[in-house]
Design a protein around this motif. Structure first.
Motif, PDB file in Angstrom:
ATOM      1  N   LEU A  28      64.577  38.517  38.989  1.00 26.66           N
ATOM      2  CA  LEU A  28      64.843  37.000  39.539  1.00 26.66           C
ATOM      3  C   LEU A  28      63.768  36.753  39.750  1.00 26.66           C
ATOM      4  CD1 LEU A  28      67.862  38.213  41.783  1.00 26.66           C
ATOM      5  CD2 LEU A  28      68.251  37.450  39.660  1.00 26.66           C
ATOM      6  N   PHE A  29      62.486  36.981  39.286  1.00 28.83           N
ATOM      7  CA  PHE A  29      62.108  36.444  39.757  1.00 28.83           C
ATOM      8  C   PHE A  29      61.129  35.739  37.985  1.00 28.83           C
ATOM      9  CE2 PHE A  29      56.953  35.861  40.437  1.00 28.83           C
ATOM     10  CZ  PHE A  29      57.023  35.756  41.382  1.00 28.83           C
ATOM     11  N   ASN A  30      60.715  34.554  38.894  1.00 28.92           N
ATOM     12  CA  ASN A  30      60.406  33.113  37.388  1.00 28.92           C
ATOM     13  C   ASN A  30      59.827  32.019  37.898  1.00 28.92           C
ATOM     14  OD1 ASN A  30      62.036  31.885  39.169  1.00 28.92           O
ATOM     15  ND2 ASN A  30      63.693  32.249  37.798  1.00 28.92           N
ATOM     16  N   ASP A  31      59.469  31.212  37.486  1.00 27.67           N
ATOM     17  CA  ASP A  31      58.076  30.045  37.753  1.00 27.67           C
ATOM     18  C   ASP A  31      58.626  29.902  38.651  1.00 27.67           C
ATOM     19  OD1 ASP A  31      60.111  28.876  36.582  1.00 27.67           O
ATOM     20  OD2 ASP A  31      58.685  27.681  35.247  1.00 27.67           O
ATOM     21  N   THR A  32      60.320  29.337  39.298  1.00 26.23           N
ATOM     22  CA  THR A  32      60.321  28.644  40.002  1.00 26.23           C
ATOM     23  C   THR A  32      59.899  29.969  41.038  1.00 26.23           C
ATOM     24  OG1 THR A  32      61.837  27.301  39.107  1.00 26.23           O
ATOM     25  CG2 THR A  32      62.137  27.281  41.027  1.00 26.23           C
ATOM     26  N   VAL A  33      60.959  30.107  41.080  1.00 29.15           N
ATOM     27  CA  VAL A  33      60.470  31.996  42.276  1.00 29.15           C
ATOM     28  C   VAL A  33      58.477  31.696  42.860  1.00 29.15           C
ATOM     29  CG1 VAL A  33      61.063  34.101  43.932  1.00 29.15           C
ATOM     30  CG2 VAL A  33      62.505  32.751  42.147  1.00 29.15           C
ATOM     31  N   LEU A  34      58.079  31.560  41.571  1.00 29.67           N
ATOM     32  CA  LEU A  34      56.433  31.630  41.988  1.00 29.67           C
ATOM     33  C   LEU A  34      55.412  30.744  42.913  1.00 29.67           C
ATOM     34  CD1 LEU A  34      53.722  33.140  41.249  1.00 29.67           C
ATOM     35  CD2 LEU A  34      54.054  32.280  39.987  1.00 29.67           C
ATOM     36  N   CYS A  35      56.606  29.478  42.347  1.00 19.08           N
ATOM     37  CA  CYS A  35      56.227  28.299  43.248  1.00 19.08           C
ATOM     38  C   CYS A  35      56.379  28.103  43.904  1.00 19.08           C
ATOM     39  CB  CYS A  35      56.266  26.812  42.149  1.00 19.08           C
ATOM     40  SG  CYS A  35      55.595  26.761  40.829  1.00 19.08           S
ATOM     41  N   GLU A  36      57.544  28.704  44.990  1.00 15.74           N
ATOM     42  CA  GLU A  36      58.048  28.491  46.278  1.00 15.74           C
ATOM     43  C   GLU A  36      56.841  29.392  47.157  1.00 15.74           C
ATOM     44  OE1 GLU A  36      61.951  29.542  46.267  1.00 15.74           O
ATOM     45  OE2 GLU A  36      62.366  27.840  45.158  1.00 15.74           O
ATOM     46  N   ILE A  37      56.695  30.556  46.347  1.00 12.13           N
ATOM     47  CA  ILE A  37      56.011  31.478  47.007  1.00 12.13           C
ATOM     48  C   ILE A  37      54.094  30.805  47.340  1.00 12.13           C
ATOM     49  CG2 ILE A  37      54.855  33.799  47.411  1.00 12.13           C
ATOM     50  CD1 ILE A  37      57.022  34.183  45.566  1.00 12.13           C
ATOM     51  N   VAL A  38      53.993  30.482  46.592  1.00 17.46           N
ATOM     52  CA  VAL A  38      52.626  29.982  46.077  1.00 17.46           C
ATOM     53  C   VAL A  38      52.620  28.707  46.991  1.00 17.46           C
ATOM     54  CG1 VAL A  38      51.205  28.278  45.298  1.00 17.46           C
ATOM     55  CG2 VAL A  38      51.983  30.901  44.619  1.00 17.46           C
ATOM     56  N   ASN A  39      53.597  27.800  47.227  1.00 20.81           N
ATOM     57  CA  ASN A  39      53.738  26.790  48.507  1.00 20.81           C
ATOM     58  C   ASN A  39      53.885  27.071  49.689  1.00 20.81           C
ATOM     59  OD1 ASN A  39      53.547  24.409  46.040  1.00 20.81           O
ATOM     60  ND2 ASN A  39      55.296  24.382  45.847  1.00 20.81           N
ATOM     61  N   THR A  40      54.905  28.179  49.773  1.00 22.66           N
ATOM     62  CA  THR A  40      54.837  28.609  51.389  1.00 22.66           C
ATOM     63  C   THR A  40      53.756  29.082  51.289  1.00 22.66           C
ATOM     64  OG1 THR A  40      57.806  29.137  51.335  1.00 22.66           O
ATOM     65  CG2 THR A  40      55.593  30.251  52.506  1.00 22.66           C
ATOM     66  N   ILE A  41      52.803  30.228  51.513  1.00 17.88           N
ATOM     67  CA  ILE A  41      51.073  31.024  51.545  1.00 17.88           C
ATOM     68  C   ILE A  41      50.912  29.954  51.828  1.00 17.88           C
ATOM     69  CG2 ILE A  41      49.209  32.077  50.620  1.00 17.88           C
ATOM     70  CD1 ILE A  41      52.155  33.711  48.778  1.00 17.88           C
ATOM     71  N   SER A  42      50.398  28.317  51.226  1.00 16.59           N
ATOM     72  CA  SER A  42      49.101  27.654  51.002  1.00 16.59           C
ATOM     73  C   SER A  42      49.476  26.662  52.481  1.00 16.59           C
ATOM     74  CB  SER A  42      49.334  26.750  49.580  1.00 16.59           C
ATOM     75  OG  SER A  42      50.227  26.180  49.346  1.00 16.59           O
TER      76      SER A  42
END
Length: 69
Positions: A28-42
């Motif tokens: 289920l991990f894709n570029d959309t999920v990655l972008c959400e994770i990066v935005n949440t962390i930053s």
């Protein structure tokens, strides 16, 4: 990057990079999920966390860079 970034006497810097391979994370991990994770962390941090490269090929990998201001 190694030659352009300032390092201390122990060869440390405020920069880091990592590679994320979605195939190793999960189906289920894709570029959309990655972008959400990066935005949440930053969000709300005093350091820049960004995706600097999307490489698509046989294996899809995402490159991220962490940089302090």
């Amino acid at each position: 990057m190694r030659h352009t970034v300032e390092h201390d006497e122990q060869s440390r810097s405020n920069y880091a990079m990592c590679v994320v391979n979605p195939n190793r994370v999960g189906k289920l991990f894709n570029d959309t999920v990655l972008c959400e994770i990066v935005n949440t962390i930053s969000n709300g941090r005093d350091r820049l966390l960004e995706i600097v490269n999307f490489n698509v090929g046989v294996r899809q990998q995402f490159f991220m860079s962490l940089r302090s201001y």
